[in-house]
Design a protein around this motif. Structure first.
Motif, PDB file in Angstrom:
ATOM      1  N   GLN A  48      84.276  76.679  -7.693  1.00 32.08           N
ATOM      2  CA  GLN A  48      83.446  78.266  -6.967  1.00 32.08           C
ATOM      3  C   GLN A  48      82.263  78.229  -6.524  1.00 32.08           C
ATOM      4  O   GLN A  48      81.333  77.736  -6.525  1.00 32.08           O
ATOM      5  CB  GLN A  48      83.358  79.195  -7.801  1.00 32.08           C
ATOM      6  CG  GLN A  48      82.980  80.258  -7.317  1.00 32.08           C
ATOM      7  CD  GLN A  48      84.100  81.173  -6.144  1.00 32.08           C
ATOM      8  OE1 GLN A  48      85.760  81.095  -6.913  1.00 32.08           O
ATOM      9  NE2 GLN A  48      84.218  81.789  -5.382  1.00 32.08           N
ATOM     10  N   SER A  49      82.093  78.789  -4.353  1.00 30.10           N
ATOM     11  CA  SER A  49      80.992  78.982  -3.945  1.00 30.10           C
ATOM     12  C   SER A  49      80.669  79.711  -2.974  1.00 30.10           C
ATOM     13  O   SER A  49      82.037  80.966  -3.587  1.00 30.10           O
ATOM     14  CB  SER A  49      81.221  77.537  -2.757  1.00 30.10           C
ATOM     15  OG  SER A  49      81.816  77.816  -1.987  1.00 30.10           O
ATOM     16  N   ALA A  50      79.358  80.273  -2.732  1.00 32.19           N
ATOM     17  CA  ALA A  50      79.459  81.761  -2.047  1.00 32.19           C
ATOM     18  C   ALA A  50      80.453  82.515  -1.247  1.00 32.19           C
ATOM     19  O   ALA A  50      80.687  83.381  -1.197  1.00 32.19           O
ATOM     20  CB  ALA A  50      77.698  81.979  -1.964  1.00 32.19           C
ATOM     21  N   GLU A  51      81.365  80.988  -0.897  1.00 34.55           N
ATOM     22  CA  GLU A  51      82.036  81.458   1.097  1.00 34.55           C
ATOM     23  C   GLU A  51      83.393  81.098  -0.330  1.00 34.55           C
ATOM     24  O   GLU A  51      84.120  82.773   0.253  1.00 34.55           O
ATOM     25  CB  GLU A  51      82.489  80.638   1.543  1.00 34.55           C
ATOM     26  CG  GLU A  51      81.544  80.934   2.375  1.00 34.55           C
ATOM     27  CD  GLU A  51      79.891  79.902   2.082  1.00 34.55           C
ATOM     28  OE1 GLU A  51      79.950  79.270   1.235  1.00 34.55           O
ATOM     29  OE2 GLU A  51      78.700  80.320   1.790  1.00 34.55           O
ATOM     30  N   ARG A  52      83.708  80.239  -0.507  1.00 35.79           N
ATOM     31  CA  ARG A  52      85.728  80.100  -1.597  1.00 35.79           C
ATOM     32  C   ARG A  52      85.707  79.728  -3.027  1.00 35.79           C
ATOM     33  O   ARG A  52      83.934  78.751  -2.965  1.00 35.79           O
ATOM     34  CB  ARG A  52      86.521  79.641  -0.126  1.00 35.79           C
ATOM     35  CG  ARG A  52      85.633  78.609   0.302  1.00 35.79           C
ATOM     36  CD  ARG A  52      86.863  77.432   1.205  1.00 35.79           C
ATOM     37  NE  ARG A  52      85.687  76.757   1.638  1.00 35.79           N
ATOM     38  CZ  ARG A  52      87.115  75.551   2.254  1.00 35.79           C
ATOM     39  NH1 ARG A  52      87.793  75.969   2.282  1.00 35.79           N
ATOM     40  NH2 ARG A  52      86.244  73.943   2.302  1.00 35.79           N
ATOM     41  N   ALA A  53      86.862  79.192  -3.221  1.00 38.59           N
ATOM     42  CA  ALA A  53      86.684  78.453  -4.279  1.00 38.59           C
ATOM     43  C   ALA A  53      87.626  77.301  -3.908  1.00 38.59           C
ATOM     44  O   ALA A  53      88.791  77.723  -3.160  1.00 38.59           O
ATOM     45  CB  ALA A  53      87.267  79.811  -5.690  1.00 38.59           C
ATOM     46  N   ILE A  54      87.328  76.487  -4.521  1.00 40.25           N
ATOM     47  CA  ILE A  54      88.588  74.889  -4.395  1.00 40.25           C
ATOM     48  C   ILE A  54      89.237  74.260  -5.673  1.00 40.25           C
ATOM     49  O   ILE A  54      87.954  74.505  -6.425  1.00 40.25           O
ATOM     50  CB  ILE A  54      88.088  74.272  -3.793  1.00 40.25           C
ATOM     51  CG1 ILE A  54      87.661  74.546  -1.909  1.00 40.25           C
ATOM     52  CG2 ILE A  54      89.043  72.687  -3.187  1.00 40.25           C
ATOM     53  CD1 ILE A  54      86.794  73.905  -1.594  1.00 40.25           C
TER      54      ILE A  54
END
Length: 269
Positions: free
Chosen positions: A226-232
């Motif tokens: 999980q990052s600030a912009e999106r999840a992968i």
């Protein structure tokens, strides 16, 4: 003078078509300027073999499959116990100081070699079938892509084996098992994974995980980030204990997945 001319012609014939460099991003064509031997003369009796030791097989240099000059090559599924007979050649001043397939710097004075289908790095014992001389080299490059040759040796290795002036020689090669070398020389512990796919939706990753788990004899997992912009959400096969297991898992995966998985190595020092 005639003898020197014959030797020079043999060197040019042996070295005129040498390995194409292969980088992480794919093959890189090298202009066909002449290759050759260094000015200084090496004493074959003073050249020491490469010292086999366990090493982690990383992604660098191990793209599988890879394509050079329009032809596609695959690495062997299991290199343990691998043997091969054929013609060896050598490469020298043309490539001295350039990067090998795994990013190391090639030195014509090191005991190294290039092979088309062995993983990098492995250690290989080479026997010259003409004179019985043997040498141990470390494979860290790709090639030779000249038809009819199975291995391209450093200039130093060719000198040690006694065919540097001739240019080529019939050889037998055998991969050296490094698994049982003493614990003090062991490579860092590593876990291997095959990354099959990545999704932005967790449910999509879980569906693929369930599908692969039902038909593969290997663990399948979802690694989420999980990052600030999106999840992968990445679907991976593993952990796997060694590189031959990676190749076996990849072979099993081919019947259930049409894509080409990526190799992930988690080193634990």
């Amino acid at each position: 003078m005639r003898t020197l001319l014959i030797v020079a012609l043999a060197l040019l014939a042996a070295c005129s078509q040498q390995p194409t460099r292969v980088s992480d991003s794919g093959p890189v064509w090298v202009p066909t300027e002449k290759d050759g031997a260094p000015a200084d003369i090496l004493d074959p009796n003073s050249i020491a073999d490469a010292v086999p030791q366990p090493e982690v097989i990383r992604l660098a240099g191990n793209s599988n499959p890879y394509t050079v000059l329009g032809k596609t090559y695959r690495l062997v599924d299991d290199h343990r116990g691998f043997t091969q007979r054929g013609v060896a050649s050598w490469y020298g001043t043309k490539f001295h100081g350039q990067r090998t397939a795994n990013g190391e710097v090639y030195s014509l004075y090191d005991m190294t070699a290039a092979h088309r289908s062995l993983p990098i790095p492995v250690y290989v014992r080479v026997k010259n079938l003409d004179n019985g001389r043997k040498a141990v080299v470390r494979v860290n490059d790709r090639g030779p892509f000249h038809e009819g040759r199975i291995i391209d040796l450093s200039y130093a290795a060719a000198v040690k084996l006694g065919f540097a002036e001739k240019g080529t020689a019939p050889v037998e090669i055998e991969v050296i098992d490094t698994d049982n070398i003493g614990s003090k020389d062991r490579a860092p512990d590593a876990q291997y994974y095959l990354q099959v796919a990545a999704f932005s939706q967790l449910t999509s990753a879980q569906q693929l995980e369930a599908s692969l788990s039902s038909g593969l004899p290997y663990p399948v997992m979802v690694a989420s980030q999980q990052s600030a912009e999106r999840a992968i959400h990445r679907v991976r096969i593993g952990p796997l204990p060694d590189y031959p297991s990676v190749q076996a898992a990849k072979q099993a995966l081919r019947s259930r997945w049409t894509g080409e998985p990526s190799l992930i190595v988690d080193e634990r020092r």
